[in-house]
Design an enzyme around this catalytic site. Structure first.
Site, mmCIF file in Angstrom:
data_model
loop_
_atom_site.group_PDB
_atom_site.id
_atom_site.type_symbol
_atom_site.label_atom_id
_atom_site.label_comp_id
_atom_site.label_asym_id
_atom_site.label_seq_id
_atom_site.Cartn_x
_atom_site.Cartn_y
_atom_site.Cartn_z
ATOM 1 N N LYS A 103 0.834 -1.206 0.000
ATOM 2 C CA LYS A 103 0.000 0.000 0.000
ATOM 3 C C LYS A 103 0.868 1.256 0.000
ATOM 4 C CE LYS A 103 -2.335 2.716 3.537
ATOM 5 N NZ LYS A 103 -1.313 3.309 4.384
ATOM 6 N N ASN A 104 1.842 1.323 0.895
ATOM 7 C CA ASN A 104 2.572 2.581 1.040
ATOM 8 C C ASN A 104 3.546 2.849 -0.107
ATOM 9 O OD1 ASN A 104 1.086 3.292 3.243
ATOM 10 N ND2 ASN A 104 2.587 2.574 4.755
ATOM 11 N N ARG A 134 -3.789 10.108 3.792
ATOM 12 C CA ARG A 134 -2.532 10.779 4.077
ATOM 13 C C ARG A 134 -1.661 10.971 2.831
ATOM 14 N NH1 ARG A 134 -0.874 14.114 7.727
ATOM 15 N NH2 ARG A 134 1.369 14.153 7.871
ATOM 16 N N CYS A 172 -4.988 8.178 8.944
ATOM 17 C CA CYS A 172 -5.202 7.653 10.299
ATOM 18 C C CYS A 172 -4.930 8.715 11.347
ATOM 19 C CB CYS A 172 -4.286 6.467 10.537
ATOM 20 S SG CYS A 172 -4.717 5.032 9.556
ATOM 21 N N ARG A 189 0.477 15.150 12.889
ATOM 22 C CA ARG A 189 1.211 14.643 11.718
ATOM 23 C C ARG A 189 1.690 15.842 10.895
ATOM 24 N NH1 ARG A 189 -1.563 9.193 9.359
ATOM 25 N NH2 ARG A 189 0.490 9.019 8.445
ATOM 26 N N PRO A 190 2.735 16.533 11.396
ATOM 27 C CA PRO A 190 3.216 17.728 10.707
ATOM 28 C C PRO A 190 3.831 17.404 9.344
ATOM 29 C CG PRO A 190 4.690 17.150 12.525
ATOM 30 C CD PRO A 190 3.531 16.201 12.590
ATOM 31 N N ILE A 191 3.910 18.431 8.478
ATOM 32 C CA ILE A 191 4.565 18.225 7.166
ATOM 33 C C ILE A 191 5.653 19.274 6.938
ATOM 34 C CG2 ILE A 191 2.653 17.008 6.025
ATOM 35 C CD1 ILE A 191 1.965 19.728 4.697
ATOM 36 N N ASP A 192 6.208 19.762 8.048
ATOM 37 C CA ASP A 192 7.234 20.807 7.927
ATOM 38 C C ASP A 192 8.450 20.346 7.108
ATOM 39 O OD1 ASP A 192 7.321 19.188 10.448
ATOM 40 O OD2 ASP A 192 9.316 20.073 10.580
ATOM 41 N N GLN A 193 8.809 19.059 7.197
ATOM 42 C CA GLN A 193 9.997 18.591 6.455
ATOM 43 C C GLN A 193 9.720 18.506 4.946
ATOM 44 O OE1 GLN A 193 13.064 18.211 8.096
ATOM 45 N NE2 GLN A 193 11.741 19.157 9.638
ATOM 46 N N ASP A 212 3.927 0.421 12.089
ATOM 47 C CA ASP A 212 2.700 -0.089 11.468
ATOM 48 C C ASP A 212 2.410 -1.544 11.856
ATOM 49 O OD1 ASP A 212 2.425 2.373 10.352
ATOM 50 O OD2 ASP A 212 3.018 1.797 8.328
ATOM 51 N N ILE A 230 7.430 6.612 17.077
ATOM 52 C CA ILE A 230 7.125 7.383 15.862
ATOM 53 C C ILE A 230 5.898 8.273 16.059
ATOM 54 C CG2 ILE A 230 6.695 7.260 13.360
ATOM 55 C CD1 ILE A 230 9.350 5.913 14.113
ATOM 56 N N ARG A 248 -8.970 0.358 3.673
ATOM 57 C CA ARG A 248 -8.053 1.324 3.064
ATOM 58 C C ARG A 248 -6.721 0.669 2.715
ATOM 59 N NH1 ARG A 248 -6.449 5.438 6.754
ATOM 60 N NH2 ARG A 248 -4.966 5.672 5.081
HETATM 61 C C1 EPZ Z 1 4.313 6.832 6.562
HETATM 62 O O1 EPZ Z 1 3.637 7.957 7.104
HETATM 63 C C2 EPZ Z 1 3.264 5.744 6.441
HETATM 64 N N1 EPZ Z 1 2.211 6.228 5.567
HETATM 65 C C3 EPZ Z 1 2.700 5.378 7.816
HETATM 66 O O2 EPZ Z 1 1.853 4.263 7.657
HETATM 67 C C4 EPZ Z 1 3.849 4.988 8.749
HETATM 68 O O3 EPZ Z 1 3.345 4.802 10.057
HETATM 69 C C5 EPZ Z 1 4.934 6.065 8.772
HETATM 70 O O4 EPZ Z 1 5.360 6.376 7.414
HETATM 71 C C6 EPZ Z 1 6.176 5.645 9.558
HETATM 72 O O5 EPZ Z 1 6.698 4.468 9.019
HETATM 73 C C7 EPZ Z 1 2.398 6.201 4.252
HETATM 74 O O6 EPZ Z 1 3.422 5.790 3.741
HETATM 75 C C8 EPZ Z 1 1.272 6.707 3.415
HETATM 76 P P1 EPZ Z 1 6.696 9.933 8.550
HETATM 77 P P2 EPZ Z 1 4.340 9.382 7.071
HETATM 78 O O7 EPZ Z 1 6.756 11.200 7.804
HETATM 79 O O8 EPZ Z 1 5.161 9.481 5.842
HETATM 80 C C9 EPZ Z 1 7.302 13.190 12.010
HETATM 81 C C10 EPZ Z 1 -0.097 3.002 7.784
HETATM 82 O O9 EPZ Z 1 -0.686 2.462 8.736
HETATM 83 N N2 EPZ Z 1 7.279 14.189 10.932
HETATM 84 O O10 EPZ Z 1 7.750 8.911 8.331
HETATM 85 O O11 EPZ Z 1 3.280 10.389 7.290
HETATM 86 C C11 EPZ Z 1 5.937 12.524 12.221
HETATM 87 O O12 EPZ Z 1 5.109 13.309 13.057
HETATM 88 C C12 EPZ Z 1 0.445 4.399 7.919
HETATM 89 O O13 EPZ Z 1 0.083 2.460 6.668
HETATM 90 C C13 EPZ Z 1 7.557 15.507 11.213
HETATM 91 O O14 EPZ Z 1 7.792 15.895 12.364
HETATM 92 O O15 EPZ Z 1 5.255 9.269 8.345
HETATM 93 C C14 EPZ Z 1 6.347 11.209 12.824
HETATM 94 O O16 EPZ Z 1 6.569 11.381 14.192
HETATM 95 C C15 EPZ Z 1 0.085 5.035 9.217
HETATM 96 N N3 EPZ Z 1 7.563 16.409 10.173
HETATM 97 C C16 EPZ Z 1 7.696 10.886 12.145
HETATM 98 O O17 EPZ Z 1 8.151 12.145 11.631
HETATM 99 C C17 EPZ Z 1 7.319 16.038 8.897
HETATM 100 O O18 EPZ Z 1 7.352 16.903 8.014
HETATM 101 C C18 EPZ Z 1 7.639 9.901 11.007
HETATM 102 O O19 EPZ Z 1 6.618 10.287 10.101
HETATM 103 C C19 EPZ Z 1 7.044 14.695 8.619
HETATM 104 C C20 EPZ Z 1 7.024 13.781 9.654
#
Ligand code: EPZ
Length: 424
Positions: free
Chosen positions: A22-23, A93, A117, A122-126, A306, A328, A398
């Site tokens: 999926k991801n 997402r 979810c 779930r910030p997107i600052d990066q 996950d 995480i 999903r």
């Molecule tokens: C991906 O989410 C997956 N989703 C998630 O799977 C998974 O839990 C996660 O990676 C971690 O492995 C998809 O691939 C669609 P991250 P993502 O950015 O990309 C912080 C599932 O069940 N962060 O790796 O959104 C964030 O808050 C889903 O399939 C920032 O601070 O996760 C978290 O603590 C749920 N700023 C950590 O980083 C940012 O700009 C990791 O998040 C981005 C993230």
């Protein structure tokens, strides 16, 4: 609203075929926007997030032909819109990948703030930091993200946090940029490598995916005319591995990559299970109560967040007191309240939970609070004594293809029932 009615306990036995990831799929589909051509994608999981991604792409001008339930042909030669439909993007997402892809292809993107979810903030600052480093002007206002750029220019991007989404978005935005982009402290999950492999197959020049430094040499154009097969789903495979352990069963998982599952295999050995690796399959069995364990979720190659709820079901049945630390997401223990309704003894506080192992669980009405919580509660229903009614299963749909058929083929007694007004 549908619910699953599960009668247990069942020891799961037999073979199951793992679907495409999926991801990876939800990133590869928006990545097709970078291609000026036609390509085929197979081993796509037949899940609602994939269907939603396809619907959005069609609204942007892509032409999609379904060859089978798991294979599409997609023609992205005429992308005529850079505004992704807000009602659809807010539902999941991975819609954030449209920003990197549209920015790369059209130099402009307008996308609703992503849903998905509820796991806490779930910030997107990066992601934004990466787009800005490449030269884009990004604004977040009125529930949407707008990004514009005249010319994307390759640069060095250091991720302050290891992020799957930000790493993939930085790749998407830099594939067609001028010059070289370097992403430091990149995420290394199998789906990152898969997205890079997909783009490279289409003519991109991405090196180092799967390590923490990724280099992207910008190219002028991506071509189509190729078929790409999505990588097997590490998390679906891990879900069935843990289902085998929780049910004290014996499952052969076909179409998986054992190397991607090493972190789960190691934990299964620790708690007393057996794992046999073959080339593209893996067999997991368990014939006793699991040992207690301590688990900490980490970015790949660590234990995946996950699979944390599914592991939670196993540890709720372990001999002794176990501990899970979720590093995480800030709110990924909502499922523990549901498991406690089934007789588990879990105390969750903040990002840690203590699992006082019980000998068995008992069926109860429970609610999936998110996708992986839903998978965990399904496993709990299979191993529990009596009947479990599992609600909010749209979360499960999903991300898991034909989940009840797959569990049924392993001996589980599961029925999907349509119940119009079920709600929590
Ligand atoms: C991906 O989410 C997956 N989703 C998630 O799977 C998974 O839990 C996660 O990676 C971690 O492995 C998809 O691939 C669609 P991250 P993502 O950015 O990309 C912080 C599932 O069940 N962060 O790796 O959104 C964030 O808050 C889903 O399939 C920032 O601070 O996760 C978290 O603590 C749920 N700023 C950590 O980083 C940012 O700009 C990791 O998040 C981005 C993230």
């Amino acid at each position: 609203m549908d619910k699953l009615v599960i009668s247990g306990p069942t020891k799961l036995k037999g073979e199951v075929t793992i679907s495409g990831a999926k991801n990876a799929a939800v990133a590869i589909l928006p990545a097709t926007l970078l291609i000026d051509g036609v390509c085929k994608i197979d081993n796509l999981p037949n899940i609602s997030d994939v269907k939603m991604s396809c619907k959005i792409l069609e609204q942007l001008g892509a032409k999609i032909t379904w060859i089978t339930d798991n294979e599409i042909e997609i023609d992205t030669r005429e992308i005529n819109c850079t505004q992704a439909p807000l009602d659809l993007t807010s539902k999941f997402r991975a819609s954030y990948y449209l920003i990197g892809s549209l920015l790369g292809r059209c130099r402009s993107a307008e996308v609703g703030l992503p849903g998905g979810c509820n796991l806490g903030a779930r910030p997107i600052d990066q992601h934004i930091k990466a787009f800005e480093a490449l030269g884009a002007k990004v604004e977040v206002a009125q529930g949407k993200i707008t990004a514009k750029v005249k010319k994307l220019v390759g640069t060095s991007i250091y991720m302050d946090i290891v992020s799957v989404g930000a790493t993939i978005n930085a790749i998407l935005a830099s594939v067609l940029a001028e010059g070289t982009t370097t992403i430091d402290n990149a995420a290394k999950e199998p789906h990152i490598v898969d997205v890079a492999n997909f783009l490279n197959t289409m003519g991109a020049d991405i090196r180092g995916a799967g390590t923490d430094v990724i280099k992207i040499n910008g190219v002028k154009k991506l071509h189509g005319n190729t078929t790409y097969s999505v990588v097997p789903d590490q998390i679906e495979a891990g879900t069935f591995m843990l289902a085998a352990v929780a049910s004290r069963g014996d499952i052969l998982l076909k179409n998986c990559i054992p190397e991607h599952l090493d972190c789960i295999t190691a934990k299964i050995f620790e708690i007393g299970g057996t794992v046999e690796d073959y080339r593209d399959s893996i067999r997991v069995s368990m014939n006793k109560r699991p040992n207690k364990a301590v688990v900490k979720t980490l970015p790949y190659p660590g234990f995946p967040t996950d699979l944390q709820p599914q592991m939670g079901v196993v540890l709720s049945l372990a001999d002794g007191t176990s501990m899970i630390h979720e590093s995480i997401w800030e709110s990924r223990f909502q499922y523990t309240a549901e498991l406690n309704k089934m007789g588990a003894k879990i105390t969750a506080q903040g990002k840690s939970a203590v699992f006082e192992g019980v000998k068995s669980l008992t069926g109860a009405p429970v609610y999936a609070t998110d996708l992986r919580a839903g998978a965990a509660l399904l496993i709990a229903g299979v191993v529990a004594n009596g009947e479990t009614q599992l609600y909010n299963i749209e979360h499960i749909d999903r991300g898991y293809e034909n989940i009840e058929e797959k569990f049924r083929s392993l001996g589980a007694n599961i029925q999907r029932v349509v119940e119009p007004n079920a709600n929590n």
